[in-house]
Design an enzyme around this catalytic site. Structure first.
Site, PDB file in Angstrom:
ATOM      1  N   SER A  10      46.413  45.488  24.035  1.00  0.00           N
ATOM      2  CA  SER A  10      46.546  44.387  23.089  1.00  0.00           C
ATOM      3  C   SER A  10      47.962  43.850  23.183  1.00  0.00           C
ATOM      4  O   SER A  10      48.911  44.613  23.371  1.00  0.00           O
ATOM      5  CB  SER A  10      46.276  44.894  21.673  1.00  0.00           C
ATOM      6  OG  SER A  10      46.914  44.043  20.734  1.00  0.00           O
ATOM      7  N   TYR A  54       6.012  18.809  43.979  1.00  0.00           N
ATOM      8  CA  TYR A  54       7.447  18.786  43.688  1.00  0.00           C
ATOM      9  C   TYR A  54       7.804  17.706  42.676  1.00  0.00           C
ATOM     10  O   TYR A  54       7.249  16.607  42.690  1.00  0.00           O
ATOM     11  CB  TYR A  54       8.238  18.529  44.990  1.00  0.00           C
ATOM     12  CG  TYR A  54       9.734  18.415  44.768  1.00  0.00           C
ATOM     13  CD1 TYR A  54      10.526  19.550  44.706  1.00  0.00           C
ATOM     14  CD2 TYR A  54      10.349  17.166  44.589  1.00  0.00           C
ATOM     15  CE1 TYR A  54      11.895  19.457  44.483  1.00  0.00           C
ATOM     16  CE2 TYR A  54      11.715  17.070  44.363  1.00  0.00           C
ATOM     17  CZ  TYR A  54      12.480  18.217  44.314  1.00  0.00           C
ATOM     18  OH  TYR A  54      13.829  18.118  44.079  1.00  0.00           O
ATOM     19  N   GLU A  88      32.560  45.185  26.672  1.00  0.00           N
ATOM     20  CA  GLU A  88      32.217  44.068  25.776  1.00  0.00           C
ATOM     21  C   GLU A  88      31.693  42.865  26.565  1.00  0.00           C
ATOM     22  O   GLU A  88      30.735  42.200  26.159  1.00  0.00           O
ATOM     23  CB  GLU A  88      33.440  43.655  24.961  1.00  0.00           C
ATOM     24  CG  GLU A  88      33.904  44.720  23.996  1.00  0.00           C
ATOM     25  CD  GLU A  88      35.295  44.407  23.450  1.00  0.00           C
ATOM     26  OE1 GLU A  88      35.359  43.783  22.380  1.00  0.00           O
ATOM     27  OE2 GLU A  88      36.295  44.754  24.102  1.00  0.00           O
ATOM     28  N   ASN A 100      41.532  48.631  24.861  1.00  0.00           N
ATOM     29  CA  ASN A 100      40.272  47.973  24.515  1.00  0.00           C
ATOM     30  C   ASN A 100      39.231  48.061  25.628  1.00  0.00           C
ATOM     31  O   ASN A 100      39.572  47.949  26.805  1.00  0.00           O
ATOM     32  CB  ASN A 100      40.537  46.492  24.196  1.00  0.00           C
ATOM     33  CG  ASN A 100      41.357  46.317  22.929  1.00  0.00           C
ATOM     34  OD1 ASN A 100      41.237  47.116  21.999  1.00  0.00           O
ATOM     35  ND2 ASN A 100      42.205  45.309  22.902  1.00  0.00           N
ATOM     36  N   THR A 103      19.077  58.721  15.989  1.00  0.00           N
ATOM     37  CA  THR A 103      18.081  57.674  15.726  1.00  0.00           C
ATOM     38  C   THR A 103      18.681  56.885  14.558  1.00  0.00           C
ATOM     39  O   THR A 103      19.357  57.473  13.701  1.00  0.00           O
ATOM     40  CB  THR A 103      16.700  58.246  15.323  1.00  0.00           C
ATOM     41  OG1 THR A 103      16.859  59.041  14.151  1.00  0.00           O
ATOM     42  CG2 THR A 103      16.110  59.103  16.447  1.00  0.00           C
ATOM     43  N   HIS A 104      18.482  55.597  14.556  1.00  0.00           N
ATOM     44  CA  HIS A 104      19.103  54.723  13.536  1.00  0.00           C
ATOM     45  C   HIS A 104      20.626  54.851  13.539  1.00  0.00           C
ATOM     46  O   HIS A 104      21.272  54.621  12.516  1.00  0.00           O
ATOM     47  CB  HIS A 104      18.579  55.030  12.123  1.00  0.00           C
ATOM     48  CG  HIS A 104      17.108  55.219  12.025  1.00  0.00           C
ATOM     49  ND1 HIS A 104      16.232  54.192  11.710  1.00  0.00           N
ATOM     50  CD2 HIS A 104      16.328  56.302  12.239  1.00  0.00           C
ATOM     51  CE1 HIS A 104      14.992  54.652  11.716  1.00  0.00           C
ATOM     52  NE2 HIS A 104      15.017  55.935  12.037  1.00  0.00           N
ATOM     53  N   LYS A 127      46.698  50.037  21.246  1.00  0.00           N
ATOM     54  CA  LYS A 127      45.311  49.709  21.564  1.00  0.00           C
ATOM     55  C   LYS A 127      44.970  49.878  23.035  1.00  0.00           C
ATOM     56  O   LYS A 127      45.759  49.602  23.923  1.00  0.00           O
ATOM     57  CB  LYS A 127      45.014  48.241  21.180  1.00  0.00           C
ATOM     58  CG  LYS A 127      45.036  47.965  19.715  1.00  0.00           C
ATOM     59  CD  LYS A 127      43.792  48.414  18.969  1.00  0.00           C
ATOM     60  CE  LYS A 127      42.528  47.753  19.409  1.00  0.00           C
ATOM     61  NZ  LYS A 127      42.205  46.579  18.625  1.00  0.00           N
TER      62      LYS A 127
HETATM   63  N1  ARG Z   1      18.179  18.369  46.206  1.00  0.00           N
HETATM   64  C1  ARG Z   1      16.763  18.477  46.038  1.00  0.00           C
HETATM   65  C2  ARG Z   1      16.443  19.691  45.159  1.00  0.00           C
HETATM   66  O1  ARG Z   1      17.258  20.505  44.990  1.00  0.00           O
HETATM   67  C3  ARG Z   1      16.083  18.610  47.356  1.00  0.00           C
HETATM   68  C4  ARG Z   1      14.684  18.174  47.375  1.00  0.00           C
HETATM   69  C5  ARG Z   1      14.579  16.702  47.207  1.00  0.00           C
HETATM   70  N2  ARG Z   1      13.257  16.249  47.414  1.00  0.00           N
HETATM   71  C6  ARG Z   1      12.863  14.991  47.144  1.00  0.00           C
HETATM   72  N3  ARG Z   1      11.628  14.698  47.343  1.00  0.00           N
HETATM   73  N4  ARG Z   1      13.701  14.125  46.620  1.00  0.00           N
HETATM   74  O2  ARG Z   1      15.346  19.812  44.622  1.00  0.00           O
END
Ligand code: ARG
Length: 463
Positions: free
Chosen positions: A282, A322, A295, A290, A160-161, A288
């Site tokens: 390295s 949209y 990482e 690594n 712990t720690h 080394k």
């Molecule tokens: N390339 C657009 C996107 O990835 C597709 C949809 C476009 N729709 C529109 N109404 N312009 O979102």
């Protein structure tokens, strides 16, 4: 490219083509071409449905579906020419379909919009990534179970720690990560089940007046059902955010384990030897070896978290339905998915290949007064002392050992009795590391028997 011809697909009301800068900011084809197979699958399902419902002729649907397969093989064969003027994968495919099959191509977009199209394509793409994520986690868990089984009773220091706390078993430590990746697995499965609703047929935002059959397309594309609200269906990106957030949590787990491997493989610890296959040398220091893979896995969490934050910011405050902002969803998810899968595979390989240095682990387990708690517990159990008093007495004994430069079991009985007269020879029985881990039989504890029970439980879960 500035063009004075308006866009073939939507340019009916435009007299001029876009400015070159407009085209550059608007086009997504450079990255959304990764969804070509999903776009074609979605369009093939849509065309079949349009014919089944009598919206288009069977012969047109057949031509469309065949033409789309031709285009798919062109894409897979690297023969497809993408055009930024055609903005995105959806319009690139549709324009090519026109070239391949002629007039019927124009009927494909009936009762559909790019808005439900892109949501469908992207969901199909992300769904595959959830499946790959699940597979990667299961493989990693199996690798960890292999390590745990081999070393269920190997002792090592528990911290712990990052200070030595109590001895634990190697198997127990490996199984801690099995629990973490196991929770990731359950999150992935939850999210995969939740996202599996089809946006197709939501059209632009309001649904359509054509008598489409959304159940049919949903089923054809492997969705459980159509999404129930068209406004939500076209503007929902929760599935992408759930992918990124489950990926972020899992990447965080990977980074913690990676950090331990970096520490453990150092000359100061020597708890594990990483295989040559997962190490690098390295260019200047010949001695080394690594832990670069560890990482880099540790670092991957940065970009995956970053992608999650970026998409949250993109989606924040967007009004329904949209908005073009959503086009910014894909690159984040693509990058995060690529890097997550790589990190999972690299971790799995590293875990399978690494060798626990059993003797070094055991030697470290006994140092740092790791059995001090066992001593205090003995004082409680055998001498009936309150735990607080036992803690204090043990502290004095640790101080005494420290002053003499020895460990607790190296003190003599007389020295112990100088701190508390009732201590007997028996106490030495609990100061050993093996005894310490064997005694931790509480459910979920570090005792080898408990670890083996958990290995068995996980094997059952994954069977
Ligand atoms: N390339 C657009 C996107 O990835 C597709 C949809 C476009 N729709 C529109 N109404 N312009 O979102």
């Amino acid at each position: 490219m500035t063009d004075n011809t308006s866009n073939k697909m939507w340019g009916g009301r435009f007299a001029a083509g876009p400015d070159a800068i407009m085209e550059a900011i608007n086009a997504s084809i450079s990255f959304d071409k990764r969804m070509a197979a999903q776009d074609i699958a979605g369009s093939r399902a849509h065309a079949a449905m349009l014919a089944a419902t009598g919206i288009i002729r069977d012969s047109d649907a057949e031509a469309i579906r065949e033409g789309l397969l031709t285009i798919l093989s062109e894409i897979e064969g690297g023969k497809f020419e993408y055009s930024a003027a055609l903005e995105d994968i959806h319009m690139n495919v549709e324009a090519r379909l026109k070239e391949v099959i002629g007039e019927p191509a124009g009927r494909l977009h009936t009762g559909r919009s790019r808005n439900d199209q892109v949501a469908t394509d992207f969901k199909l793409w992300v769904r595959d990534q959830f499946d790959a994520f699940e597979g990667g986690l299961i493989a990693l868990i199996h690798a960890l179970l292999g390590q745990a089984e081999a070393g269920a009773d190997w002792v090592m220091p528990g911290f712990t720690h990052l200070q030595t706390a109590q001895p634990v078993t190697w198997g127990h430590h490996m199984m801690a990560y099995v629990e973490m990746f196991g929770r990731d697995l359950s999150r992935v499965r939850d999210a995969r089940a939740r996202m599996n609703e089809s946006p197709l047929g939501a059209a632009a935002l309001a649904g359509t007046s054509f008598p489409i059959d959304r159940d049919m397309t949903a089923q054809a594309l492997g969705f459980d059902r159509p999404a129930a609200n068209s406004l939500d269906a076209v503007s929902d990106r929760d599935f992408a955010l759930e992918f990124l957030s489950t990926a972020s949590i899992s990447a965080m787990h990977l980074s913690r384990f990676a950090e331990e491997l970096v520490i453990w493989s150092s000359a100061q610890f020597r708890f594990v030897a990483l295989s040559d296959r997962f190490s690098t040398g390295s260019s200047i220091m010949p001695q080394k070896k690594n832990p670069d893979a560890a990482e880099l896995i540790r670092a991957k969490v940065g970009r995956i978290f970053g992608a999650n934050t970026a998409l949250m910011m993109v989606m924040k405050g967007l009004p329904l339905a949209y908005s073009k902002d959503m086009q910014e969803d894909k690159e984040q998810v693509f990058d995060a998915a690529d890097n997550l899968m790589l990190a999972l595979a690299a971790m799995e390989g590293m875990v399978r290949d690494m060798t626990a240095q059993r003797d070094n682990l055991a030697a470290a387990a006994g140092s740092g007064f790791s059995t001090a708690t066992d001593l205090a517990d003995w004082l409680v159990r055998v001498l009936g002392l309150p735990f607080r008093d036992a803690h204090h007495i043990t502290g004095s004994l640790v101080g005494m050992a420290e002053k003499q430069g020895c460990d607790l079991p190296d003190l003599t009985l007389t020295q112990m009795q100088s701190v508390h007269g009732d201590i007997t020879e028996d106490v030495f029985g609990v100061l050993g590391v093996e005894n310490s881990v064997n005694s931790r039989m509480s459910y979920g504890g570090t005792a080898p028997a408990q670890v083996r029970a958990q290995i068995k439980r996980w094997k059952g879960i994954l069977a």
